[in-house]
Scaffold this motif. Structure first.
Motif, mmCIF file in Angstrom:
data_model
loop_
_atom_site.group_PDB
_atom_site.id
_atom_site.type_symbol
_atom_site.label_atom_id
_atom_site.label_comp_id
_atom_site.label_asym_id
_atom_site.label_seq_id
_atom_site.Cartn_x
_atom_site.Cartn_y
_atom_site.Cartn_z
ATOM 1 N N ALA A 239 0.832 -1.210 0.000
ATOM 2 C CA ALA A 239 0.000 0.000 0.000
ATOM 3 C C ALA A 239 0.866 1.261 0.000
ATOM 4 O O ALA A 239 0.604 2.198 -0.758
ATOM 5 C CB ALA A 239 -0.944 0.003 1.201
ATOM 6 N N ALA A 240 1.905 1.280 0.827
ATOM 7 C CA ALA A 240 2.789 2.453 0.891
ATOM 8 C C ALA A 240 3.531 2.640 -0.422
ATOM 9 O O ALA A 240 3.657 3.759 -0.926
ATOM 10 C CB ALA A 240 3.778 2.310 2.047
ATOM 11 N N ALA A 241 4.025 1.547 -1.004
ATOM 12 C CA ALA A 241 4.747 1.630 -2.275
ATOM 13 C C ALA A 241 3.825 2.087 -3.400
ATOM 14 O O ALA A 241 4.185 2.950 -4.204
ATOM 15 C CB ALA A 241 5.378 0.280 -2.609
ATOM 16 N N ARG A 242 2.638 1.515 -3.446
ATOM 17 C CA ARG A 242 1.678 1.877 -4.500
ATOM 18 C C ARG A 242 1.319 3.361 -4.419
ATOM 19 O O ARG A 242 1.305 4.062 -5.430
ATOM 20 C CB ARG A 242 0.427 1.020 -4.375
ATOM 21 N N GLU A 243 1.051 3.845 -3.221
ATOM 22 C CA GLU A 243 0.697 5.253 -3.051
ATOM 23 C C GLU A 243 1.855 6.174 -3.449
ATOM 24 O O GLU A 243 1.664 7.163 -4.150
ATOM 25 C CB GLU A 243 0.306 5.519 -1.595
ATOM 26 N N PHE A 244 3.058 5.823 -3.009
ATOM 27 C CA PHE A 244 4.221 6.649 -3.322
ATOM 28 C C PHE A 244 4.479 6.705 -4.827
ATOM 29 O O PHE A 244 4.610 7.784 -5.404
ATOM 30 C CB PHE A 244 5.461 6.128 -2.592
ATOM 31 N N PHE A 245 4.565 5.540 -5.468
ATOM 32 C CA PHE A 245 4.873 5.512 -6.905
ATOM 33 C C PHE A 245 3.731 6.071 -7.754
ATOM 34 O O PHE A 245 3.982 6.666 -8.797
ATOM 35 C CB PHE A 245 5.259 4.107 -7.357
ATOM 36 N N ALA A 246 2.495 5.897 -7.324
ATOM 37 C CA ALA A 246 1.368 6.501 -8.046
ATOM 38 C C ALA A 246 1.535 8.016 -8.060
ATOM 39 O O ALA A 246 1.274 8.672 -9.074
ATOM 40 C CB ALA A 246 0.038 6.108 -7.416
ATOM 41 N N GLY A 247 1.989 8.571 -6.942
ATOM 42 C CA GLY A 247 2.251 10.011 -6.886
ATOM 43 C C GLY A 247 3.376 10.428 -7.804
ATOM 44 O O GLY A 247 3.300 11.471 -8.466
ATOM 45 N N CYS A 248 4.431 9.624 -7.869
ATOM 46 C CA CYS A 248 5.551 9.923 -8.772
ATOM 47 C C CYS A 248 5.078 9.930 -10.221
ATOM 48 O O CYS A 248 5.401 10.838 -10.993
ATOM 49 C CB CYS A 248 6.657 8.867 -8.627
ATOM 50 N N LEU A 249 4.289 8.922 -10.583
ATOM 51 C CA LEU A 249 3.840 8.792 -11.966
ATOM 52 C C LEU A 249 2.744 9.797 -12.314
ATOM 53 O O LEU A 249 2.603 10.167 -13.485
ATOM 54 C CB LEU A 249 3.366 7.369 -12.229
ATOM 55 N N ALA A 250 1.994 10.251 -11.328
ATOM 56 C CA ALA A 250 0.914 11.210 -11.584
ATOM 57 C C ALA A 250 1.451 12.540 -12.100
ATOM 58 O O ALA A 250 0.745 13.263 -12.805
ATOM 59 C CB ALA A 250 0.098 11.436 -10.316
ATOM 60 N N GLU A 251 2.682 12.838 -11.768
ATOM 61 C CA GLU A 251 3.286 14.109 -12.188
ATOM 62 C C GLU A 251 3.930 14.038 -13.564
ATOM 63 O O GLU A 251 4.547 15.001 -14.007
ATOM 64 C CB GLU A 251 4.338 14.528 -11.154
ATOM 65 N N SER A 252 3.806 12.896 -14.243
ATOM 66 C CA SER A 252 4.465 12.743 -15.536
ATOM 67 C C SER A 252 3.457 12.457 -16.644
ATOM 68 O O SER A 252 2.297 12.141 -16.385
ATOM 69 C CB SER A 252 5.502 11.620 -15.457
ATOM 70 N N ASP A 253 3.912 12.556 -17.860
ATOM 71 C CA ASP A 253 3.090 12.308 -19.045
ATOM 72 C C ASP A 253 2.762 10.814 -19.128
ATOM 73 O O ASP A 253 3.676 9.995 -19.247
ATOM 74 C CB ASP A 253 3.860 12.758 -20.291
#
Length: 134
Positions: free
Chosen positions: A16-30
């Motif tokens: 859950a922590a990894a998914r939330e963190f990486f989803a945030g990283c990817l949300a800022e990109s194309d």
């Protein structure tokens, strides 16, 4: 490739922590461009180093040597990977599976473990660990 300093203490202890963190990283990109994020963790599962490898609409390089070199330089105990599929399909490709297996073998030789590899496709996410691929 872009390096980012992780905010301390960024604890990535579980899916859950990894998914939330990486989803945030990817949300800022194309979403039409594939990106690979690599988090290096210490024995307490704190992120000590984070890299972002930018590809194109067809894929991104899987820089096995630089991931292993970073693991050696940072005393990494665990590695978490995440990347997106611009197609929107969150299922790991054969190439994803091969590259992750190669990394897991190389990391194991250094007493390091690939903890998970998350593949994001649209709003969905697949976990290599949950799929039994790690």
């Amino acid at each position: 490739m872009r390096y980012q300093r992780a905010e301390h203490p960024l604890k990535l202890n579980g899916l859950a922590a990894a998914r939330e963190f990486f989803a945030g990283c990817l949300a800022e990109s194309d979403p039409k461009i594939e990106r690979l994020w690599v988090a290096h963790l210490d024995e307490s599962l704190n992120c000590v180093h984070l890299t972002d490898h930018v590809g194109d609409e067809f894929g991104t390089d899987f820089p096995l040597r630089s991931i292993i070199a970073d693991a050696a330089n940072h005393g990494t105990v665990g590695i978490l990977l995440a990347h997106n599929h611009p197609s929107g399909d969150p299922r790991p490709s054969d190439g994803d599976r091969r590259a992750t297996r190669r990394l897991a073998c190389a990391a194991e030789a250094m007493d390091c473990q690939v903890l998970d590899h998350l593949v994001f496709g649209g709003a969905q996410c697949s976990s290599f660990r949950q799929l039994g691929l790690l």
